[in-house]
Design a protein around this motif. Sequence first.
Motif, PDB file in Angstrom:
ATOM      1  N   ASP A 119       0.808  -1.224   0.000  1.00  0.00           N
ATOM      2  CA  ASP A 119       0.000   0.000   0.000  1.00  0.00           C
ATOM      3  C   ASP A 119       0.844   1.278   0.000  1.00  0.00           C
ATOM      4  N   GLY A 120       1.937   1.269  -0.746  1.00  0.00           N
ATOM      5  CA  GLY A 120       2.749   2.478  -0.864  1.00  0.00           C
ATOM      6  C   GLY A 120       3.646   2.748   0.321  1.00  0.00           C
ATOM      7  N   ALA A 121       3.923   1.756   1.140  1.00  0.00           N
ATOM      8  CA  ALA A 121       4.825   1.913   2.279  1.00  0.00           C
ATOM      9  C   ALA A 121       5.803   0.745   2.296  1.00  0.00           C
ATOM     10  N   ILE A 122       6.966   1.000   2.901  1.00  0.00           N
ATOM     11  CA  ILE A 122       7.981  -0.032   3.057  1.00  0.00           C
ATOM     12  C   ILE A 122       8.031  -0.387   4.543  1.00  0.00           C
ATOM     13  N   GLY A 123       7.819  -1.641   4.864  1.00  0.00           N
ATOM     14  CA  GLY A 123       7.891  -2.087   6.248  1.00  0.00           C
ATOM     15  C   GLY A 123       9.317  -2.476   6.593  1.00  0.00           C
ATOM     16  N   VAL A 124       9.872  -1.873   7.656  1.00  0.00           N
ATOM     17  CA  VAL A 124      11.251  -2.162   8.061  1.00  0.00           C
ATOM     18  C   VAL A 124      11.322  -2.410   9.565  1.00  0.00           C
ATOM     19  N   ARG A 125      12.331  -3.144   9.970  1.00  0.00           N
ATOM     20  CA  ARG A 125      12.721  -3.253  11.368  1.00  0.00           C
ATOM     21  C   ARG A 125      14.114  -2.648  11.453  1.00  0.00           C
ATOM     22  N   PHE A 126      14.313  -1.793  12.439  1.00  0.00           N
ATOM     23  CA  PHE A 126      15.609  -1.150  12.606  1.00  0.00           C
ATOM     24  C   PHE A 126      16.548  -2.099  13.330  1.00  0.00           C
ATOM     25  N   LEU A 127      17.750  -2.263  12.793  1.00  0.00           N
ATOM     26  CA  LEU A 127      18.775  -3.056  13.453  1.00  0.00           C
ATOM     27  C   LEU A 127      19.372  -2.216  14.572  1.00  0.00           C
ATOM     28  N   GLU A 128      20.211  -2.812  15.395  1.00  0.00           N
ATOM     29  CA  GLU A 128      20.805  -2.080  16.517  1.00  0.00           C
ATOM     30  C   GLU A 128      21.845  -1.076  16.022  1.00  0.00           C
ATOM     31  N   PHE A 129      21.812   0.123  16.596  1.00  0.00           N
ATOM     32  CA  PHE A 129      22.820   1.152  16.362  1.00  0.00           C
ATOM     33  C   PHE A 129      22.795   2.102  17.542  1.00  0.00           C
ATOM     34  N   PRO A 130      23.865   2.898  17.731  1.00  0.00           N
ATOM     35  CA  PRO A 130      23.934   3.793  18.896  1.00  0.00           C
ATOM     36  C   PRO A 130      22.773   4.792  18.919  1.00  0.00           C
ATOM     37  N   MET A 131      22.230   5.034  20.104  1.00  0.00           N
ATOM     38  CA  MET A 131      21.146   6.000  20.347  1.00  0.00           C
ATOM     39  C   MET A 131      19.900   5.690  19.513  1.00  0.00           C
ATOM     40  N   ARG A 132      19.635   4.416  19.317  1.00  0.00           N
ATOM     41  CA  ARG A 132      18.530   3.965  18.464  1.00  0.00           C
ATOM     42  C   ARG A 132      17.194   4.568  18.881  1.00  0.00           C
ATOM     43  N   GLU A 133      16.850   4.493  20.153  1.00  0.00           N
ATOM     44  CA  GLU A 133      15.549   4.978  20.627  1.00  0.00           C
ATOM     45  C   GLU A 133      15.392   6.484  20.410  1.00  0.00           C
ATOM     46  N   GLN A 134      16.456   7.250  20.640  1.00  0.00           N
ATOM     47  CA  GLN A 134      16.379   8.699  20.447  1.00  0.00           C
ATOM     48  C   GLN A 134      16.138   9.037  18.968  1.00  0.00           C
ATOM     49  N   TYR A 135      16.857   8.344  18.091  1.00  0.00           N
ATOM     50  CA  TYR A 135      16.660   8.581  16.654  1.00  0.00           C
ATOM     51  C   TYR A 135      15.246   8.196  16.230  1.00  0.00           C
ATOM     52  N   LEU A 136      14.759   7.056  16.704  1.00  0.00           N
ATOM     53  CA  LEU A 136      13.405   6.632  16.331  1.00  0.00           C
ATOM     54  C   LEU A 136      12.369   7.667  16.756  1.00  0.00           C
ATOM     55  N   ASN A 137      12.520   8.232  17.936  1.00  0.00           N
ATOM     56  CA  ASN A 137      11.592   9.267  18.387  1.00  0.00           C
ATOM     57  C   ASN A 137      11.647  10.497  17.494  1.00  0.00           C
ATOM     58  N   ILE A 138      12.828  10.886  17.062  1.00  0.00           N
ATOM     59  CA  ILE A 138      12.963  12.041  16.166  1.00  0.00           C
ATOM     60  C   ILE A 138      12.298  11.745  14.829  1.00  0.00           C
ATOM     61  N   TRP A 139      12.573  10.563  14.253  1.00  0.00           N
ATOM     62  CA  TRP A 139      12.012  10.218  12.946  1.00  0.00           C
ATOM     63  C   TRP A 139      10.505  10.040  13.006  1.00  0.00           C
TER      64      TRP A 139
END
Length: 182
Positions: A119-139
Amino acid sequence: MAGSNSRRWILIGFLVTFGLVLAAVWPRGGPEGAGDSDASDSDTSAAAETDTPLSVIPAEQPDGGAKGRRITPGCKPVEESLKYEDFIDRPALMILSWNGMPEKAANLRIPVRVIGVEDGAIGVRFLEFPMREQYLNIWLGTEHIKPGPDGVFLVDPCSATIVEWPEMERDAADGDEEAGGY
């Protein structure tokens, strides 16, 4: 007393880090060189005749004003998402599209595993990287990504690009504490 002092430094460190991340994603007030009115008038008329450069923040953002997010004009999400079917069930690197973002931050390569395209979206799971939770909140705040079911995030293919993550780079990232070229 030593425990209190240690907690204070941890809190100060966290606040400084959060401030730096916030400053990196906060949109700029206007296009570069806006102070020189004569030069900017001629540049504006030249830009109106050609395609708008990617570094210029449009007055009316096509995404309804989500700060910092750039959507490719004329992009059709369903058609664009189908381009990424070959990445399903593979690790890849995602690059988000930004307005008014320093190039180093704008070209951040984010390690993901592509789960599916629908439906016009790409489903992804984020792999581990530094400050992952902070980046996810920003995005999430810029609406580059939206939460989906079972820990999957939905990415708008008109405001992000997915590229191959060569196995040689993946192996090097697995050996380091950091991932994705950070």
